[in-house]
Enzyme design. Sequence first.
Site, short mmCIF file in Angstrom:
data_model
loop_
_atom_site.label_atom_id
_atom_site.label_comp_id
_atom_site.label_asym_id
_atom_site.label_seq_id
_atom_site.Cartn_x
_atom_site.Cartn_y
_atom_site.Cartn_z
N CYS A 1 -39.81 -53.25 -0.49
CA CYS A 1 -38.97 -52.20 -1.05
C CYS A 1 -39.56 -51.87 -2.42
O CYS A 1 -40.76 -52.06 -2.65
CB CYS A 1 -37.50 -52.64 -1.13
SG CYS A 1 -37.20 -54.09 -2.17
N ARG A 2 -38.75 -51.41 -3.36
CA ARG A 2 -39.27 -51.08 -4.68
C ARG A 2 -39.61 -52.35 -5.45
O ARG A 2 -40.64 -52.45 -6.08
CB ARG A 2 -38.24 -50.24 -5.44
CG ARG A 2 -38.75 -49.72 -6.76
CD ARG A 2 -37.77 -48.72 -7.36
NE ARG A 2 -38.40 -48.05 -8.48
CZ ARG A 2 -38.41 -48.54 -9.71
NH1 ARG A 2 -37.84 -49.70 -9.98
NH2 ARG A 2 -39.01 -47.86 -10.68
#
Length: 130
Positions: free
Chosen positions: A69-70
């Site tokens: 993800c981020r």
Amino acid sequence: MADGTDATPKEVSRAEAREMIGAGAQLVDVRADHEWEAGHLPGATHIALPELAARAGEIDKDRPVILYCRGDNRSDMATTALAEAGYDAVKLSEGATGWEEEGLELEPEGGYVAESGEAAAVLEARKRAS
């Protein structure tokens, strides 16, 4: 959420991830649509975290899967869920942010790692303005 029984998902470095991908591992981006469109890791498949349970069948159970993800929060949840479902699942340490900071390629050309949500971006702007 964590009950203490192996709640920490297995994590791999960017170098380990690139080796695994070269050997046939799958790469899954669990970020939101706007984040995926802004920039993602080459060769990744996009399955946003809220869709993961419904779309898990699209991930090959016979091949390792690397989730990102981020940063770490969403990939922690996704990795734990898939590992519990019998997948050989690991998460990419520091996610897309770490990948970008190391200067590794993102798609499309000129891609970047976007803020995770509009609300977060608004709060960040307010904080900077005060």
